[in-house]
Design an enzyme around this catalytic site. Structure first.
Site, PDB file in Angstrom:
ATOM      1  N   PRO A  47       0.766  -1.184  -0.197  1.00  8.28           N
ATOM      2  CA  PRO A  47      -0.078   0.100  -0.022  1.00  8.28           C
ATOM      3  C   PRO A  47       1.013   1.410   0.071  1.00  8.28           C
ATOM      4  O   PRO A  47       1.621   1.507   0.739  1.00  8.28           O
ATOM      5  CB  PRO A  47      -0.827  -0.236   1.381  1.00  8.28           C
ATOM      6  N   ASP A  86      -2.154   2.981   2.736  1.00  5.42           N
ATOM      7  CA  ASP A  86      -1.460   2.891   4.001  1.00  5.42           C
ATOM      8  C   ASP A  86      -1.828   4.454   4.431  1.00  5.42           C
ATOM      9  O   ASP A  86      -1.460   5.182   3.754  1.00  5.42           O
ATOM     10  CB  ASP A  86       0.124   2.876   3.594  1.00  5.42           C
ATOM     11  N   TRP A 572       3.928  -0.135  10.222  1.00  7.98           N
ATOM     12  CA  TRP A 572       4.642  -1.127   9.543  1.00  7.98           C
ATOM     13  C   TRP A 572       3.982  -2.336   9.960  1.00  7.98           C
ATOM     14  O   TRP A 572       3.819  -3.276   9.111  1.00  7.98           O
ATOM     15  CB  TRP A 572       6.108  -1.157   9.721  1.00  7.98           C
ATOM     16  N   GLN A 608      12.150  -1.021   0.929  1.00 10.45           N
ATOM     17  CA  GLN A 608      11.357  -1.771   1.857  1.00 10.45           C
ATOM     18  C   GLN A 608      11.645  -3.081   2.515  1.00 10.45           C
ATOM     19  O   GLN A 608      11.133  -3.780   2.922  1.00 10.45           O
ATOM     20  CB  GLN A 608       9.987  -2.262   0.722  1.00 10.45           C
ATOM     21  N   TRP A 612       8.221  -3.021   4.318  1.00  8.62           N
ATOM     22  CA  TRP A 612       7.231  -3.889   3.980  1.00  8.62           C
ATOM     23  C   TRP A 612       7.516  -5.292   3.892  1.00  8.62           C
ATOM     24  O   TRP A 612       6.927  -6.524   4.480  1.00  8.62           O
ATOM     25  CB  TRP A 612       6.191  -3.533   2.828  1.00  8.62           C
ATOM     26  N   LYS A 666      11.956  17.450  -4.809  1.00  8.90           N
ATOM     27  CA  LYS A 666      11.195  18.376  -5.518  1.00  8.90           C
ATOM     28  C   LYS A 666      11.848  19.777  -5.351  1.00  8.90           C
ATOM     29  O   LYS A 666      11.536  20.553  -6.441  1.00  8.90           O
ATOM     30  CB  LYS A 666       9.840  18.499  -4.562  1.00  8.90           C
TER      31      LYS A 666
END
Length: 1151
Positions: A47, A86, A572, A608, A612, A666
């Site tokens: 997610p 998530d 998590w 991850q 995850w 950014k």
RNA sequence: GCGCGCGUAGCUCAGCUGGUUAGAGCGCUACCCUGAUAAGGUAGAGGUCCCAAGUUCGAAUCUUGGCGCGCGCACCA
């Protein structure tokens, strides 16, 4: 008629139309319905959080996550793709705090937890629109309408069940933990946050004397010297650590004459560092004695402050198993002691350091009744408590100076200096230093399952493979218990209720289980809020602050109440629970979970590993490995414990960097927004760039330039072939729709039923070759895709498209331009064959590429198949089956030989180029010398002289009969074969073979099949198979050499050849002029030539008919052109020529 | 500091278990082809395969040690 195709494709516009089609015709849903009941391919969506803007990195994951489910669906499997979001965690709280202009917990409390939670719930969906549009635009088929959401009540209750199960099995416990604590903000910081806040600072560095005690407990003149950069931790000193196997020196100051200074103390430091202290002090010392570290262990010393050592305090405690020992201010042995810096003696303050805390944990079990307590004289706000009066109420770091001064006054400060090092500060308030601080925390006993997790990991197919034993394996090896709880607000509440009088706890597996408790109260708090605000989501029932209000009667103490602990959990754990929690299992979704666990495939980026990937593996291993879960509702069955689960294969994606190779950011504007790429190049371009550009696990540099450059190579080439087909099929009236009644899937067997379709064995070799390549590629691509190697598969598809474009179509041009129509079996059969072959190939290529570039392939399918057959064929290419290749069409010999022809042709062009003979100029002859081809291949090549002549514009092609005119041969050992056999003899054998006369050797091989080499080091037998023959062109020929052939072109020109060359040159000029006049392919012209050159004039006369034919000239005259004609004067190889052209209009049929 | 990965042409990257002249695409230059044409083809220039040592008949490939870069850990999971 096929829908005419634009020569210049507008991919982005095209894709928008396809998206609309998919949406309106519910193609994704149909692709699932079509596979109902088939074997499943299980995919888990990791997610994302919609709390932040999606960026190019997400485009990569979404492309990969789309590719395999699409592919497997075409392979016939059922692959449902459930989306997920998530939603919990600190980042959400931070966003809300920013919007509110606050940042401490106190301010949140002041603002109100209830409105704060409401804001969090809203914030979670802040970039929802951007996420949804990106997902659709890139062609990621996933069901977002049924997405799981981690804050939903059903999801939370599923997580509660897992936690309750772990609690009941004794795997969820409360302990202490030393955390990096942001005192001003009242919270611990997570890893990422601490990592962001490291700054280089100068801290005080103090060397402090700890006087050793004699047997009577009186301080002696001998002192340990401990080193610390955090003087404020000294009041909480509990131990001094040494390393048992290190030697320690006892040193004492001396005068210049070498005598001991009267009354000077003796300092104990590691022998390896005994020289550094005198240097710092700029004094001389002499060694009094040397003591092994282990002999120091157990000795008592006077702590630097008497904070916890009031007069009369018992200094000894009973040990487990008898005897007594001082419980604190004692020397202990520890492995973490090093001599890299400091003194080799470490001051241990268990409250303020993780390793220090470990020392206390190791000490406590030695003593009866719990052993030494944790000493902590600092409040959670970072100020000293009254236990340390000197600093009471002041921030600890501000007391460093006073503490140092006090030590100096008492003669305990051996040395003081500045120490520059990296130290973490709060990332949001960068003047606030973090401190290590003990907090009560809930843990999961993952470390107890380390071996099980490793066994599970061993069964996972990791791509790249090194993740298994490398990054992920290492990480599991050093597993420590999972610190689960967070002292925050927006998260899954820890479902543990504690008895207010006994402190005993129990965990509940669902909200219903709470409601079923005796004497439950407090649910009205939510009901009242809901009444006041009917829009309030029912999901918040199981969130703070509402759930905290729910209490019930204690089963442990009559009359007492059970209250929930205040913590929420690490988010998590939420995402790691998704394999079952996405279905609300075990409370709901039992069927779904049973059929969709474990996943065949997941993919996320390498960050991850500890996220995850770990959370899924840990939770799954603890719950479903071994004996399985302890508690399940009646009738619910746990999944099989067989590893691997919860995922079988995992593609670990590389990190994506910006245009400048730096992390995408950014503020730096070092990457283009995905939307810009979609608008300029399209989603297919981006997908192909990701999939075919590099293996997925490489660190990828995301740059617009590379994306732009990757478009022509594949997408434009594919489009060109498609456009070529449509243009000529329309001109010729080739329409499969009128030739085939039952199109089926338009597979080879289906096409075979068409009128005018001839078996491939009856068609030209080029057709057989094309379809053999198609089948071989399909088989290869399937093999690679089944192994999750899309990079290799994409390479094969790309090579196939190159073959169609640069060999099949190019070699077939004449066939498509040949006379006779191709719209019926009565027409030009060879032309019809060419169309059927190209049609089948295009459909095949499109289907092979469909999972990669789903838009352009859909366009091709919609035009070539649906446009002709309507609803008799699948309305979308994504509803078709994936090609696996027709075994009957494979022809390895032909494929190999065609490669040889292409190589020969390529060498021929190179040879021409080296002699500056342009291809327009016809040449008399080309000869080829094959280095190492079988006689069959050579004969085949000789039989294809026409092909080579045509490619190279020569009159005659032959396998050279007198190769020695053009080349020399040398014999090279095949090292791969001879190396293992000859070993050290190899260099000698190589020299012998190279120096020997090649002809003699070849003769010997021809006669005996082998030669014996007498070498200084022995005799070596070399078989014909052990050597390679290399041919090198001699000087003076227009020749080119490749690995398998030498090609020689005859450079001599006859007057006839020159004339023909001139004629072709002129044709070229006329065609260029036609193009300049914007004429259609079929427009005829009146043509006139004017030249002062007799040679050119004669050449044009000779080739008058072919010139007129090629240029569609209805009339061809010499002299001044017709009235109204354009005139252009050019130079043709040194001859002046004026060309007059008058367009005459369209011709009914092509010549 | 520890762990993992990476370092090959101007750029982006291939190169499996060691093997002969290290490749592709792009870019650049030149030429060619052109009835797919804002496409296509051929060639050229451009490489101490990060450095060093070792193993081996032979190393871009294996080993060790350095250097550089990235990520992770160091809080924690």
């Amino acid at each position: 008629m096929f829908e005419p195709v634009r020569g210049k494709p507008d991919f982005p516009a095209n894709e928008l139309a396809i998206l609309a089609f998919w949406r309106d015709a519910l193609i994704y849903r149909k692709s699932l319905e079509q596979r109902a009941g088939e074997e499943r391919f299980v995919f888990f969506e990791g997610p994302p959080t919609a709390n932040g803007m999606p960026h190019p990195g997400h485009c990569l994951t979404r492309t990969i996550k789309d590719l395999y489910p699409r592919y497997q669906t075409m392979r016939g499997r059922l692959c449902e793709r459930k989306g997920g979001w998530d939603t919990h965690g600190l980042p959400v709280e931070v966003e809300v705090c920013k919007a509110l202009g606050i940042h401490s917990k106190a301010q949140i409390e002041e603002y109100g937890v209830e409105p704060f939670i409401h804001r969090c719930q809203e914030s979670v969906w802040r970039y929802m629109k951007e996420w949804e549009s990106l997902t659709e635009r890139i062609g990621f088929w996933i069901d977002l309408s049924e997405a799981y959401v981690t804050y939903h009540k059903a999801y939370v209750e599923s997580v509660w069940w897992a936690l309750a199960d772990l609690f009941d099995r004794g795997l969820l416990y409360r302990g202490h933990k030393i955390v990096w604590w942001w005192a001003q903000g009242g919270t611990a910081l997570s890893s990422g946050e601490v990592g962001q806040g490291y700054k280089e600072v100068a801290d005080p560095s103090v060397f402090v004397a700890f006087p050793l005690l004699d047997d009577a407990g009186k301080p002696t003149n001998r002192c340990l010297v401990a080193w610390t950069t955090t003087p404020w931790t000294l009041p909480a000193n509990q131990f001094a650590a040494v390393k048992a196997d290190l030697p320690y020196a006892v040193i004492r100051e001396t005068t210049a004459e070498g005598a001991f200074v009267d009354g000077a103390p003796e300092f104990v430091v590691a022998a390896a560092l005994a020289a550094s202290l005198p240097e710092k002090l700029k004094k001389t010392f002499a060694t009094v004695a040397t003591i092994a570290g282990r002999d120091l262990v157990g000795r008592s010393y006077l702590p630097p402050f008497d904070t916890y050592r009031p007069e009369g305090m018992p200094r000894e405690s009973p040990l487990v198993g008898g005897g007594r020992s001082p419980a604190a201010w004692r020397i202990v042995a520890a492995d973490f002691v090093t001599t890299d810096s400091g003194t080799g003696i470490v001051h241990v303050a268990p409250a303020f350091g993780e390793v220090d805390y470990g020392v206390l944990m190791a000490e406590q079990p030695r003593f009866e009744s719990g052993g030494p307590a944790l000493l902590n004289c600092v409040a959670p706000d970072g100020t000293f408590t009254d236990e340390f009066p000197m600093g009471s109420g002041r921030f600890v770091k501000e007391c460093d100076r006073d503490i140092t001064r006090d030590l100096k006054a008492r003669g305990l400060l051996v040395h003081q200096e500045q120490f520059v090092h990296d130290y973490p500060f709060c990332w949001r308030a960068d003047s606030d230093p973090l401190i290590q601080y003990p907090r009560a925390s809930w843990f999961i006993r993952t470390s107890q399952f380390r071996d099980a997790m490793l066994a599970n990991n061993a069964r996972i197919d990791w791509l790249p493979e090194h993740i298994k034993a490398g990054r992920f394996g290492n990480f599991l090896e050093t597993n420590v218990d999972w610190a689960l709880s967070r002292e925050r607000y927006w998260g899954t509440p820890l479902p543990i209720w504690v008895c207010e009088s006994t402190g005993r706890a129990e965990a509940v597996p669902s909200f219903a289980a709470v409601l079923a408790k005796p004497g439950v109260a407090g649910t009205e708090v939510f009901d009242r809020a809901k009444a006041a605000n009917p829009d309030l989501s029912d999901d918040l029932r199981v969130h703070k602050p509402y759930i905290d209000a729910v209490t019930y009667d204690s089963p442990f103490a009559p009359g007492s109440r059970m209250r929930r602990v205040t913590e929420v959990i690490d988010c998590w754990f939420d995402s790691g629970a998704m394999p079952f929690a996405q279905w609300g299992w075990p409370h709901t979704g039992r069927e779904d979970f049973a059929t969709q666990f474990p996943a065949h495939f997941i993919s996320e980026a390498i960050d991850q590993t500890r996220g995850w990937f770990y959370s899924q593996l840990a939770i799954s291993t603890l719950l479903f490995g071994g004996d399985g879960p302890g508690t399940l509702p009646e009738g619910v069955v746990a999944p099989a414990a067989d590893y691997p689960h919860p995922f079988r294969a995992c593609i670990v994606l590389g990190l994506m960097l910006g245009e400048d190779g730096q992390k995408m950011s950014k503020s730096k504007r070092n990457y283009k927004e995905p939307g810009v790429i979609f608008d300029a190049y399209g989603a297919d371009a981006l997908r192909w760039y990701f999939l075919a550009g590099q293996p997925p696990w490489t660190t990828i540099r995301y740059s617009e330039r590379t994306i732009r450059e990757s478009v022509p190579e594949f997408l434009i080439r594919l489009w060109n072939v498609y456009s070529f087909f449509v243009i000529y099929a329309n001109i010729d009236g080739f329409d499969p729709g009128t030739l085939l009644d039952e199109p089926g899937c338009l597979d080879h067997a289906d096409l075979a039923k068409a009128r005018g379709w001839r078996p491939v064995s009856k068609r030209s070799e080029l057709d057989r070759w094309m379809l053999a390549e198609l089948s071989a590629t399909a088989a290869g691509v399937v093999e690679k895709m089944d192994a999750f190697d899309h990079f290799a598969a994409a390479g094969m598809i790309s090579a196939l498209v190159d073959g169609v474009s640069n060999w099949f179509v190019r070699r077939s041009r004449d066939r498509f331009w040949g006379a006779g129509r191709a719209d019926s079996p009565q027409g030009n059969l060879d032309k019809l064959d060419a169309y059927w072959t190209l049609y089948e190939t295009l459909l095949g290529v499109a289907r092979l590429a469909a999972p990669f570039v789903p838009f352009v392939t859909e366009t091709i399918w919609r035009n070539l198949a649906v446009g002709r057959f309507g609803d008799k064929v699948a309305e979308s290419i994504h509803l078709t089956d994936y090609p696996r290749g027709e075994p009957g069409l494979l022809d390895a010999d032909l494929v190999r030989r065609m490669t040889l022809v292409r190589e020969v042709a390529s060498l021929g062009r190179a040879a021409r180029a080296s002699a500056k003979l342009k291809v327009r100029q016809p040449l008399s002859k080309v000869e080829v010398i094959l280095a190492d081809a079988s006689p069959d291949d050579a004969a085949w090549l000789a039989a294809h002289a026409d092909l080579v002549c045509d490619e190279l514009n020569v009159k005659q092609f032959e396998i050279c009969r007198e190769p020695d005119r053009y080349i020399t041969r040398s014999i090279l050992p095949d090292l791969k074969k001879l190396g293992p056999r000859l070993g050290k003899l190899l260099p000698q054998a190589r020299d012998a073979l190279t120096k020997a006369d090649a002809q003699t050797l070849l003769a010997a091989f021809a006669r005996d099949g082998r030669v014996e080499l007498s070498l200084p080091g022995g005799t070596a037998t070399v078989d014909r198979d052990d050597v390679l023959i290399r041919t090198t062109p001699r000087e003076g020929w227009a020749a080119a050499e490749g690995p398998r052939a030498v090609v020689v072109v005859a450079a001599g020109l006859t007057p006839e050849l020159v004339a023909e060359g001139l004629a072709r040159e002129v044709v070229h000029a006329v065609q260029t002029a036609r193009k300049g006049l914007d004429l259609e392919f079929t427009d005829t012209i009146a043509l006139a030539f004017e030249t002062a050159s007799a040679e050119l004039n004669s050449a044009l006369e000779q080739h008058r008919d072919s010139i007129a034919g090629e240029t569609l000239a209805a009339t061809l005259t010499f002299g001044a052109g017709p009235a109204g004609a354009t005139a252009e004067t050019i130079d043709v190889d040194g001859h002046p020529l004026t060309i007059h052209i008058l367009p005459l209009g369209r011709q009914g049929e092509r010549a």
